[in-house]
Design an enzyme around this catalytic site. Structure first.
Site, short mmCIF file in Angstrom:
data_model
loop_
_atom_site.label_atom_id
_atom_site.label_comp_id
_atom_site.label_asym_id
_atom_site.label_seq_id
_atom_site.Cartn_x
_atom_site.Cartn_y
_atom_site.Cartn_z
N GLY A 190 -11.61 3.31 8.17
CA GLY A 190 -9.91 4.02 8.61
C GLY A 190 -9.53 5.11 8.84
O GLY A 190 -10.39 5.94 8.16
N ASP A 194 -16.41 -2.14 6.04
CA ASP A 194 -15.69 -1.79 6.86
C ASP A 194 -16.22 -2.99 8.07
O ASP A 194 -17.31 -2.70 8.73
CB ASP A 194 -15.88 -0.48 7.24
N THR A 226 -10.04 -1.67 13.15
CA THR A 226 -9.11 -0.86 13.47
C THR A 226 -9.72 0.21 12.97
O THR A 226 -9.49 1.16 13.83
CB THR A 226 -8.10 -1.24 13.22
N ALA A 248 -4.09 -0.78 -2.27
CA ALA A 248 -3.66 0.11 -1.24
C ALA A 248 -2.43 -0.62 -0.02
O ALA A 248 -2.67 -1.39 0.32
CB ALA A 248 -3.97 1.06 0.55
N TYR A 275 1.71 -8.56 8.33
CA TYR A 275 1.21 -7.97 7.26
C TYR A 275 2.10 -7.33 5.96
O TYR A 275 1.15 -7.21 5.07
CB TYR A 275 2.24 -6.40 8.30
N TYR A 328 -4.70 -10.58 -11.49
CA TYR A 328 -6.30 -10.29 -11.18
C TYR A 328 -6.36 -9.09 -12.88
O TYR A 328 -6.80 -9.37 -14.35
CB TYR A 328 -7.04 -9.72 -10.91
N ARG A 348 2.18 3.63 17.07
CA ARG A 348 3.18 4.26 15.17
C ARG A 348 3.68 5.44 15.79
O ARG A 348 2.98 5.86 16.78
CB ARG A 348 1.81 4.68 14.18
#
Ligand SMILES: NC(=O)c1ccc[n+]([C@@H]2O[C@H](COP(=O)([O-])OP(=O)(O)OC[C@H]3O[C@@H](n4cnc5c(N)ncnc54)[C@H](O)[C@@H]3O)[C@@H](O)[C@H]2O)c1
Length: 319
Positions: free
Chosen positions: A13, A34, A38, A116, A147, A161, A188
Site C-alpha cells: 500500500g 499483502d 487496495t 498503524a 473502519y 497483547y 481522499r
C-alpha cells in the site's frame, strides 16, 4: 552481523511501501504480506531485484506465518472511505482477525510490533486539537463505523497483547498523510483534488468547505513512525502535521500548485464527516523529538510528478 528481519503487513500500500523503503535503507531485510485488495504490486516494483526484500501474497484474515521476524509493522487495512465501504466486513475482519494474526506472529517470534492506527479513533471530535488522552466521539453504527470501530478494536487487541502476553507493542495514531503512491481514485482529499485539478474538472468540496483537516507529507510520517518504533512507548502516539487548513483553502493550494483553471463545486456533506481534525503532537515532540518538516505547498509540489503521471495513465486506460 545482519540487521533483524522486519514484517510489513499491507506493505504494497501507500504507507507500507514507503515504510519498506525506509527499513531497507536502515539495513533491515523486509518481508511484505499483502493480499493486494487496495495495494499495488507496482508500489514495490523498484524492489524486485533487492535480495533483502520478499513479497508474499497473503490474506492476513487467515492465520499466517512468514518465518522468523524481529519486528512486525501491521499496516494492512483499507484506509480510504471509498475502499473501506466497498467491503465493510473485510475491513472489520482485518482490524480484528487480521490484527490477532499479526499479533500472533509477534508473539510467536518474540518480535516488537507497531500498529498503524488512525485519527479516526477520535471520530467527529469534541476536543480540539486531539490529544492521545481523548477517547473520541465515534458513531458505532454509522457509515464510517466499519473502519473507525475496527481500528479502535485494533488498539484494544494490541494493548491486550502487551498486557497479557507481554508483546512489546507500539500504537501510532496516524493523521491524514499524502504523497506519491497514494491511490489515485480513493476519494481522499488530496488525490481527489489533484486528480480533478490535473484533468481540468471541477474540484468537489463537500459542505461549505470550512471543515478542517491537517495534512502530513509521507516522508515526515515515516520518520515519525520509525522513531516511535525505536522508542519504548506502549500507549498511543499521534503522528501527523498540526497545521490546519480548511478544505476550501486546501483546494486553493492545489489549484495554485497545479496551475489549474478548474472551478470549485459544492456538494452536500456526507454523514458523520468530521468537522475538525488536528493532532496535538506534543507527545511525539517530547518523546520522540519529532515534528513534521514539510509544509503543504512543498508536499504538493513533491507529489506533483506522481499525480501528473497517474492522471495521464488513467486517462489513456479509461477511454
Ligand atoms: N494514509 C493515511 O492517511 C492513513 C491515516 C490513518 C491511518 N492509516 C493506516 O495506515 C495503514 C496503511 O494505509 P494506506 O494509506 O497505506 O492504505 P493502502 O490501502 O494504500 O494500504 C493498505 C494495504 O493493506 C493491504 N490489505 C488490506 N487488507 C488486507 C488483508 N486482509 N490481508 C493482507 N493485506 C491487506 C492492501 O492491499 C494495501 O496494500 C492502514 O492501516 C491505515 O488504516 C493511514
Amino acid at each position: 552481523m545482519s540487521k533483524p528481519r522486519a514484517l510489513v503487513t499491507g506493505g504494497a500500500g501507500f504507507l507500507g511501501s514507503h515504510l519498506c523503503d525506509a527499513l531497507l535503507a536502515e539495513g533491515y531485510p523486509v518481508v511484505v504480506v499483502d493480499n493486494l485488495v487496495t495495494g499495488r504490486q507496482s508500489n514495490l516494483d523498484h524492489l524486485r531485484h533487492e535480495a533483502r526484500f520478499e513479497f508474499r501474497k497473503i490474506d492476513i484474515n487467515e492465520p499466517f506465518d512468514c518465518g522468523e521476524v524481529d519486528y512486525g509493522f501491521h499496516f494492512a487495512s483499507p484506509a480510504s472511505p471509498v475502499d473501506y465501504t466497498v467491503d465493510g466486513i473485510a475491513t472489520l475482519k482485518v482490524g480484528s482477525l487480521g490484527t490477532f494474526h499479526a499479533l500472533d506472529v509477534a508473539l510467536k517470534y518474540g518480535a516488537k510490533y507497531l500498529v498503524a492506527s488512525t485519527s479516526e479513533c477520535y471520530g467527529d471530535p469534541l476536543e480540539h486539537p486531539q490529544k492521545e488522552t481523548y477517547w473520541g466521539n465515534v458513531n458505532p453504527i454509522g457509515p464510517r463505523s466499519v473502519y473507525d470501530e475496527a481500528k479502535r478494536f485494533t488498539e484494544a487487541a494490541t494493548m491486550a497483547y502487551y498486557l497479557y502476553h507481554k508483546v512489546d507493542t507500539r500504537i501510532a495514531r496516524i493523521f491524514n498523510t499524502y504523497g506519491p503512491r497514494m491511490q489515485f481514485n480513493d476519494g481522499r482529499v488530496i488525490p481527489n483534488f489533484m486528480k480533478q485539478a490535473l484533468r481540468g474538472e471541477d474540484l468537489t468540496v463537500y459542505g461549505d468547505g470550512r471543515q478542517t483537516r491537517s495534512f502530513c507529507y509521507v516522508s515526515d510520517q515515516i520518520d515519525g513512525l520509525l522513531r516511535l518504533a525505536k522508542s519504548s512507548e506502549h500507549l498511543p502516539v499521534n503522528i501527523g502535521n498540526p497545521t490546519e487548513f480548511s478544505i476550501l483553502e486546501c483546494a486553493k493550494r492545489v489549484l495554485a500548485v497545479t496551475g489549474s483553471k478548474s472551478q470549485i463545486r459544492y456538494e452536500p456533506l456526507p454523514q458523520d464527516d468530521p468537522k475538525q481534525r488536528r493532532p496535538d503532537i506534543a507527545k511525539a515532540n517530547t518523546l520522540l523529538g519529532w515534528e513534521p518538516k514539510i509544509d503543504l505547498e512543498t508536499g504538493l509540489r513533491l507529489s506533483l510528478d506522481y499525480f501528473r503521471k497517474a492522471a495521464l495513465e488513467r486517462k489513456t486506460t479509461r477511454a
